[in-house]
Motif scaffolding. Structure first.
Motif, PDB file in Angstrom:
ATOM      1  N   GLY A 239      33.193 -14.217  -0.921  1.00 38.48           N
ATOM      2  CA  GLY A 239      32.588 -15.427  -1.455  1.00 38.48           C
ATOM      3  C   GLY A 239      31.408 -15.957  -0.670  1.00 38.48           C
ATOM      4  N   GLN A 240      30.923 -15.199   0.311  1.00 35.84           N
ATOM      5  CA  GLN A 240      29.805 -15.642   1.132  1.00 35.84           C
ATOM      6  C   GLN A 240      28.565 -15.854   0.260  1.00 35.84           C
ATOM      7  OE1 GLN A 240      29.660 -16.398   4.401  1.00 35.84           O
ATOM      8  NE2 GLN A 240      27.509 -16.929   4.210  1.00 35.84           N
ATOM      9  N   PRO A 241      27.974 -17.083   0.258  1.00 34.33           N
ATOM     10  CA  PRO A 241      26.794 -17.316  -0.583  1.00 34.33           C
ATOM     11  C   PRO A 241      25.534 -16.727   0.029  1.00 34.33           C
ATOM     12  CG  PRO A 241      27.349 -19.305   0.637  1.00 34.33           C
ATOM     13  CD  PRO A 241      28.426 -18.311   0.949  1.00 34.33           C
ATOM     14  N   GLU A 242      24.555 -16.539  -0.828  1.00 33.47           N
ATOM     15  CA  GLU A 242      23.246 -16.040  -0.423  1.00 33.47           C
ATOM     16  C   GLU A 242      22.194 -16.849  -1.157  1.00 33.47           C
ATOM     17  OE1 GLU A 242      21.210 -14.830   1.625  1.00 33.47           O
ATOM     18  OE2 GLU A 242      21.455 -12.644   1.480  1.00 33.47           O
ATOM     19  N   ASP A 243      21.069 -17.099  -0.504  1.00 30.42           N
ATOM     20  CA  ASP A 243      19.964 -17.789  -1.146  1.00 30.42           C
ATOM     21  C   ASP A 243      19.359 -16.870  -2.199  1.00 30.42           C
ATOM     22  OD1 ASP A 243      17.461 -18.985  -1.812  1.00 30.42           O
ATOM     23  OD2 ASP A 243      17.478 -20.067   0.086  1.00 30.42           O
ATOM     24  N   LEU A 244      19.194 -17.387  -3.416  1.00 29.19           N
ATOM     25  CA  LEU A 244      18.634 -16.572  -4.487  1.00 29.19           C
ATOM     26  C   LEU A 244      17.269 -15.993  -4.113  1.00 29.19           C
ATOM     27  CD1 LEU A 244      19.545 -18.738  -7.609  1.00 29.19           C
ATOM     28  CD2 LEU A 244      20.430 -16.469  -7.084  1.00 29.19           C
ATOM     29  N   LYS A 245      16.494 -16.743  -3.347  1.00 28.08           N
ATOM     30  CA  LYS A 245      15.160 -16.269  -2.976  1.00 28.08           C
ATOM     31  C   LYS A 245      15.221 -15.005  -2.129  1.00 28.08           C
ATOM     32  CE  LYS A 245      13.193 -20.938  -3.027  1.00 28.08           C
ATOM     33  NZ  LYS A 245      12.569 -22.020  -2.194  1.00 28.08           N
ATOM     34  N   ASN A 246      16.341 -14.794  -1.435  1.00 27.71           N
ATOM     35  CA  ASN A 246      16.467 -13.629  -0.567  1.00 27.71           C
ATOM     36  C   ASN A 246      16.745 -12.341  -1.334  1.00 27.71           C
ATOM     37  OD1 ASN A 246      16.081 -15.291   1.639  1.00 27.71           O
ATOM     38  ND2 ASN A 246      18.268 -15.525   2.069  1.00 27.71           N
ATOM     39  N   LEU A 247      16.976 -12.443  -2.657  1.00 26.98           N
ATOM     40  CA  LEU A 247      17.243 -11.249  -3.456  1.00 26.98           C
ATOM     41  C   LEU A 247      15.977 -10.498  -3.832  1.00 26.98           C
ATOM     42  CD1 LEU A 247      19.988 -12.587  -5.891  1.00 26.98           C
ATOM     43  CD2 LEU A 247      20.298 -11.483  -3.671  1.00 26.98           C
ATOM     44  N   ALA A 248      14.840 -11.178  -3.784  1.00 25.73           N
ATOM     45  CA  ALA A 248      13.578 -10.560  -4.204  1.00 25.73           C
ATOM     46  C   ALA A 248      13.286  -9.320  -3.367  1.00 25.73           C
ATOM     47  CB  ALA A 248      12.435 -11.560  -4.084  1.00 25.73           C
ATOM     48  N   GLY A 249      12.977  -8.218  -4.064  1.00 24.42           N
ATOM     49  CA  GLY A 249      12.598  -6.981  -3.406  1.00 24.42           C
ATOM     50  C   GLY A 249      13.757  -6.090  -3.013  1.00 24.42           C
ATOM     51  N   ARG A 250      15.004  -6.562  -3.172  1.00 13.72           N
ATOM     52  CA  ARG A 250      16.156  -5.734  -2.792  1.00 13.72           C
ATOM     53  C   ARG A 250      16.530  -4.779  -3.923  1.00 13.72           C
ATOM     54  NH1 ARG A 250      19.603 -10.432   0.269  1.00 13.72           N
ATOM     55  NH2 ARG A 250      21.438  -9.145  -0.182  1.00 13.72           N
ATOM     56  N   ARG A 251      16.968  -3.581  -3.560  1.00 19.30           N
ATOM     57  CA  ARG A 251      17.382  -2.553  -4.525  1.00 19.30           C
ATOM     58  C   ARG A 251      18.880  -2.706  -4.762  1.00 19.30           C
ATOM     59  NH1 ARG A 251      17.376   2.520  -3.387  1.00 19.30           N
ATOM     60  NH2 ARG A 251      16.631   3.358  -5.379  1.00 19.30           N
ATOM     61  N   MET A 252      19.235  -2.937  -6.030  1.00 17.21           N
ATOM     62  CA  MET A 252      20.636  -3.137  -6.371  1.00 17.21           C
ATOM     63  C   MET A 252      20.981  -2.388  -7.645  1.00 17.21           C
ATOM     64  SD  MET A 252      21.350  -7.200  -5.731  1.00 17.21           S
ATOM     65  CE  MET A 252      21.316  -7.925  -4.084  1.00 17.21           C
ATOM     66  N   LEU A 253      22.105  -1.712  -7.609  1.00 13.83           N
ATOM     67  CA  LEU A 253      22.693  -1.208  -8.848  1.00 13.83           C
ATOM     68  C   LEU A 253      23.283  -2.410  -9.579  1.00 13.83           C
ATOM     69  CD1 LEU A 253      25.021   1.829  -9.295  1.00 13.83           C
ATOM     70  CD2 LEU A 253      25.782  -0.403 -10.071  1.00 13.83           C
ATOM     71  N   ALA A 254      23.069  -2.488 -10.876  1.00 13.12           N
ATOM     72  CA  ALA A 254      23.597  -3.595 -11.665  1.00 13.12           C
ATOM     73  C   ALA A 254      24.583  -3.069 -12.704  1.00 13.12           C
ATOM     74  CB  ALA A 254      22.467  -4.356 -12.354  1.00 13.12           C
ATOM     75  N   PHE A 255      25.642  -3.847 -12.958  1.00 17.49           N
ATOM     76  CA  PHE A 255      26.607  -3.459 -13.986  1.00 17.49           C
ATOM     77  C   PHE A 255      27.196  -4.707 -14.618  1.00 17.49           C
ATOM     78  CE2 PHE A 255      28.932  -3.807 -10.033  1.00 17.49           C
ATOM     79  CZ  PHE A 255      30.127  -4.406 -10.363  1.00 17.49           C
ATOM     80  N   CYS A 256      27.568  -4.603 -15.903  1.00 17.46           N
ATOM     81  CA  CYS A 256      28.135  -5.759 -16.605  1.00 17.46           C
ATOM     82  C   CYS A 256      28.794  -5.310 -17.899  1.00 17.46           C
ATOM     83  CB  CYS A 256      27.043  -6.792 -16.910  1.00 17.46           C
ATOM     84  SG  CYS A 256      25.821  -6.242 -18.123  1.00 17.46           S
ATOM     85  N   GLY A 257      29.649  -6.189 -18.426  1.00 14.10           N
ATOM     86  CA  GLY A 257      30.246  -6.004 -19.740  1.00 14.10           C
ATOM     87  C   GLY A 257      29.987  -7.234 -20.577  1.00 14.10           C
ATOM     88  N   LEU A 258      28.859  -7.265 -21.263  1.00  8.95           N
ATOM     89  CA  LEU A 258      28.414  -8.426 -22.026  1.00  8.95           C
ATOM     90  C   LEU A 258      28.022  -8.007 -23.436  1.00  8.95           C
ATOM     91  CD1 LEU A 258      25.998 -10.043 -19.381  1.00  8.95           C
ATOM     92  CD2 LEU A 258      28.384 -10.668 -19.810  1.00  8.95           C
ATOM     93  N   ALA A 259      28.027  -8.975 -24.349  1.00  9.84           N
ATOM     94  CA  ALA A 259      27.552  -8.691 -25.706  1.00  9.84           C
ATOM     95  C   ALA A 259      26.064  -8.375 -25.708  1.00  9.84           C
ATOM     96  CB  ALA A 259      27.843  -9.882 -26.615  1.00  9.84           C
ATOM     97  N   ARG A 260      25.312  -9.034 -24.818  1.00 12.40           N
ATOM     98  CA  ARG A 260      23.868  -8.820 -24.730  1.00 12.40           C
ATOM     99  C   ARG A 260      23.497  -8.472 -23.283  1.00 12.40           C
ATOM    100  NH1 ARG A 260      20.859 -11.580 -28.496  1.00 12.40           N
ATOM    101  NH2 ARG A 260      19.093 -10.511 -27.554  1.00 12.40           N
ATOM    102  N   PRO A 261      23.774  -7.247 -22.850  1.00  9.62           N
ATOM    103  CA  PRO A 261      23.533  -6.890 -21.443  1.00  9.62           C
ATOM    104  C   PRO A 261      22.072  -6.987 -21.037  1.00  9.62           C
ATOM    105  CG  PRO A 261      24.049  -4.942 -22.763  1.00  9.62           C
ATOM    106  CD  PRO A 261      24.353  -6.125 -23.610  1.00  9.62           C
ATOM    107  N   ASP A 262      21.153  -6.838 -21.994  1.00  2.05           N
ATOM    108  CA  ASP A 262      19.733  -6.934 -21.655  1.00  2.05           C
ATOM    109  C   ASP A 262      19.380  -8.299 -21.074  1.00  2.05           C
ATOM    110  OD1 ASP A 262      19.482  -4.390 -22.562  1.00  2.05           O
ATOM    111  OD2 ASP A 262      18.508  -4.904 -24.460  1.00  2.05           O
ATOM    112  N   ASN A 263      20.107  -9.334 -21.465  1.00  3.40           N
ATOM    113  CA  ASN A 263      19.836 -10.661 -20.912  1.00  3.40           C
ATOM    114  C   ASN A 263      20.096 -10.689 -19.409  1.00  3.40           C
ATOM    115  OD1 ASN A 263      19.119 -11.816 -23.397  1.00  3.40           O
ATOM    116  ND2 ASN A 263      21.238 -12.314 -23.893  1.00  3.40           N
ATOM    117  N   PHE A 264      21.150 -10.007 -18.980  1.00  2.00           N
ATOM    118  CA  PHE A 264      21.453  -9.946 -17.547  1.00  2.00           C
ATOM    119  C   PHE A 264      20.355  -9.173 -16.807  1.00  2.00           C
ATOM    120  CE2 PHE A 264      24.116  -7.847 -14.087  1.00  2.00           C
ATOM    121  CZ  PHE A 264      24.054  -8.951 -13.242  1.00  2.00           C
TER     122      PHE A 264
END
Length: 359
Positions: A239-264
């Motif tokens: 549960g350790q929080p992170e500043d959203l601004k610190n995500l810029a430029g980071r390489r991340m694999l993304a995954f989700c189960g949503l009706a509209r995954p493109d929105n994520f």
């Protein structure tokens, strides 16, 4: 496993169109029973605000319900949330997911969305059950709410509501215009006339064409513009929080189960996260351990050390064998999204507390 793209195809398969005609007949029959009073709707002695849509998923009902409950709570109103508890395992007529002090049921028993709402709304009781009138009566006895927020309630005609909010996605308000399973519509488009007000979600630019369409076909209803904003990010394992601004430029694999995954994916792009691989599951999918191993293997192949998913998916993952929870060298992050009214906020808030309408 990927989402069912057939629901949005402009030319659905023949079997889909055939089943949609059968489904449409059943919908018309059900609507007729309520319209003619054969099956009565029941009222609760408290204000009921319904949040719903016409399509299968993708409009952001849960963030909208959370936003409404928070706003009412901030105004000093006693609020309770009623939900069906979709995909929850409990079959009891009434389930208290949260009593305003503690969360009493996990996502497996309560369903993903009710559990998420309980986490997001400290101090607000959250209850589930198929018959929301029965659930509401129980909530009145136990918690004495002044206002009910009815999550995903547009089709729940058994319960009379005082404010019927219909959410429409700005890009695909009616999907491909066809009923399930030929399209994403749960009811014919003309049933939008039951709405007291519209909330257009995921707005980027002012949707002039849709606003004109609503004014022409459903005149007299207030229309509000909203968007879904990334609000918080935290690590899955601790549960350790992170500043959203610190995500810029980071390489991340993304995954989700949503009706509209493109929105994520669009949200991640807006945060300037580099996404070399994007894994999609169907809406409400509960991943198996082999799905989690697939994520880890894909991350190794793509040479990424971090992954990101949605809050809705994260409730199915805590304590599961994934990333650092399984002793592996993969850090998994969870992104929370909030709804924000970007046009008409003051009028919207006043509408939430308007006097109970006649009849």
């Amino acid at each position: 496993m990927t989402p069912d793209r057939g629901l949005h195809s402009p030319e659905p398969a023949l079997w889909r169109r055939s089943l949609a005609r059968i489904y449409g007949g059943a919908v018309d029959f059900r609507l007729g029973l309520y319209n003619r009073g054969i099956v009565p709707s029941k009222s609760l002695p408290a204000r009921v605000i319904s949040v719903g849509n016409l399509t299968v998923g993708g409009t952001g009902k849960t963030p909208a319900a959370v936003f409404i409950a928070r706003q009412l709570q901030a105004r000093g109103r006693r609020v309770a949330v009623l939900s069906r508890g979709y995909r929850g395992r409990s079959r009891k007529p009434v389930n208290v997911v949260a009593d305003g002090r503690d969360i009493l049921l996990g996502p497996e028993q309560a369903g993903d969305e009710p559990y998420l709402m309980a986490k997001a709304l400290p101090g607000v009781p959250v209850l589930t059950g198929r018959d929301r009138w029965v659930v509401g009566q129980y909530a009145l006895d136990c918690f004495q709410p002044e206002i009910f927020v009815l999550d995903d309630g547009f089709q729940h005609l058994r319960l009379v509501r005082d404010l019927n909010l219909l959410l429409l996605d700005t890009a695909q308000p009616w999907g491909n215009g066809r009923l399930v399973p030929a399209g994403p519509l749960r009811e014919p488009r003309d049933q939008a006339a039951r709405a007291d007000a519209f909330v257009i979600t995921r707005v980027v630019d002012r949707p002039t064409a849709l606003l004109d369409e609503l004014d022409r076909d459903f005149p007299g209803r207030p229309v509000f513009l909203a968007r879904h904003q990334p609000a918080r990010v935290h690590r899955l394992d601790d549960g350790q929080p992170e500043d959203l601004k610190n995500l810029a430029g980071r390489r991340m694999l993304a995954f989700c189960g949503l009706a509209r995954p493109d929105n994520f994916l669009d949200t991640l792009t807006g945060l300037k996260i580099e996404v070399p691989l994007f894994l999609e599951w169907p809406d409400h999918y509960r991943p198996r351990n082999r799905d989690l191993r697939k994520i880890e293997k894909a991350a190794q192949i793509a040479e990424v050390r971090e992954a990101v998913t949605t809050a809705k998916d994260a409730v199915k993952l805590r304590g599961r064998p994934l990333g650092r929870q399984a002793g592996r060298d993969l850090e998994v992050w969870v992104l929370d999204v909030d709804l924000e009214i970007v046009e008409g906020l003051d009028r919207f808030l006043d509408l939430l507390e308007a006097d109970r309408r006649e009849g």
